[in-house]
Design an enzyme around this catalytic site. Structure first.
Site, short mmCIF file in Angstrom:
data_model
loop_
_atom_site.label_atom_id
_atom_site.label_comp_id
_atom_site.label_asym_id
_atom_site.label_seq_id
_atom_site.Cartn_x
_atom_site.Cartn_y
_atom_site.Cartn_z
N SER A 37 0.86 -1.17 0.00
CA SER A 37 0.00 0.00 0.00
C SER A 37 0.90 1.23 0.00
O SER A 37 2.13 1.11 0.09
CB SER A 37 -0.90 0.01 1.23
OG SER A 37 -0.15 0.41 2.36
N LYS A 38 0.26 2.39 -0.06
CA LYS A 38 1.06 3.62 -0.10
C LYS A 38 1.86 3.79 1.19
O LYS A 38 2.81 4.55 1.24
CB LYS A 38 0.15 4.82 -0.37
CG LYS A 38 -0.29 4.81 -1.84
CD LYS A 38 -1.25 5.90 -2.24
CE LYS A 38 -1.60 5.68 -3.72
NZ LYS A 38 -2.95 6.00 -4.08
N ARG A 39 1.48 3.05 2.22
CA ARG A 39 2.23 3.13 3.49
C ARG A 39 3.58 2.43 3.37
O ARG A 39 4.49 2.72 4.13
CB ARG A 39 1.42 2.51 4.62
CG ARG A 39 0.25 3.36 5.07
CD ARG A 39 -0.46 2.75 6.26
NE ARG A 39 -1.08 1.47 5.92
CZ ARG A 39 -2.26 1.37 5.31
NH1 ARG A 39 -2.94 2.46 5.00
NH2 ARG A 39 -2.78 0.20 5.02
#
Ligand code: GLU
Length: 293
Positions: A264-266
């Site tokens: 994910s963007k994390r």
């Protein structure tokens, strides 16, 4: 001897359709490469679309950055980028058509009211239906008296527009779609419940815009992550209601991190720009994204 004539093969058109809400990571690279490869290997077209309907989350600098990342990876696209925020009239026209078919209704519920309604129904679990993204909308506004709806609309009460899935299916009858991995799939749009097609704050939604755009852009093969498999059930219903062409689908597997969770963007470390700045070549990053050689 006469030369045999074969019908011209249909042109394959694929697309990559990110939302510019952050920097692209390896998962996006995998998805973009799936679409790009499927088109380019058969001499087809590859399109880039910016799914930027949410002004609170989308940023032009993220859109600029993703174009830099894709070009660096060696992916080129045909024609101009279609920016959804510039095509609201197309989605409004689709909503008009759905309104004429009497398959959408205004929903005045706030997020909190929906949660409270679901919590109340929790005491009667047979009334709470679980969907792939959580409990389904309990249908509070589906059958409000017409006079009440008119009064609320006239008073300018904020509202979303929801699809009445049962009414829609009565019009279309059973539907199927085709996935290159899963084969022929019987559409089950009810899995998502009465989804929002136009949000309170934005006069469209992911589901409506993506379905309309794939048609308007002549997309013949939708390649996207398997996390959106269930969404295709609904998109197939919208295609039938709106008289849109039905593309083929390939829902690809998702890349995961060391813990087995999807990227994910994390997972900032897998951002393409970070990998580039760390000195990795485009070929290395393509290989990390599952496309060696
Ligand atoms: N905009 C969606 C996303 O970024 C992708 C939509 C699609 O490929 O259908 O997840």
């Amino acid at each position: 001897m006469s030369t045999p004539r074969f019908p011209a093969p249909a042109l394959t058109v694929t697309r990559f359709a990110p939302s510019p809400t952050g920097y692209l990571h390896l998962g996006h690279a995998h998805s973009a490469l799936c679409g790009w490869t499927a088109a380019r290997h058969v001499g087809g077209r590859f399109l880039l679309r910016s799914e930027d309907i949410d002004p609170a989350r989308c940023r032009p600098d993220f859109e600029a950055a993703l174009q830099v990342d894709l070009a660096w990876l060696g992916l080129d696209w045909d024609g101009p980028v279609r920016r959804q925020s510039e095509h609201m009239a197309d989605y409004a026209a689709a909503l008009d058509r759905l309104r004429a078919l009497e398959v959408i209704y205004p929903c005045f519920c706030s997020r909190r009211e929906i949660q409270e309604e679901i919590a109340r129904a929790g005491n009667a679990p047979h009334l709470t239906v679980a969907g792939p993204d959580g409990p389904l909308y309990p249908g509070t506004c589906r059958h409000l008296p017409a006079g009440l709806v008119q009064d609320r609309l006239a008073a300018g009460q904020p509202h979303a527009l929801r699809l009445d899935v049962a009414a829609a299916l009565r019009l279309t009858g059973p539907l199927v779609w085709h996935d290159r991995a899963a084969g022929t799939v019987v559409a089950q749009p009810g899995l998502l419940g009465d989804v929002v097609l136009a949000r309170r704050d934005v006069p469209t939604s992911y589901h409506l815009s993506v379905t309309v755009d794939d048609h308007l852009q002549g997309v013949t093969l939708v390649t996207r992550g398997v996390d959106l498999f269930h969404a295709t059930h609904l998109h197939r219903l919208l295609q039938a209601l709106l008289g849109l062409t039905v593309p083929d689908y390939h829902h690809h597997a998702l890349l995961t991190n060391a813990d087995g969770r999807r990227l994910s963007k994390r997972d900032g470390a897998t951002a393409l720009r970070v990998l580039r700045q760390a000195g990795h070549s485009a070929a290395e990053v393509r290989a990390m994204a599952g496309f060696p050689g």
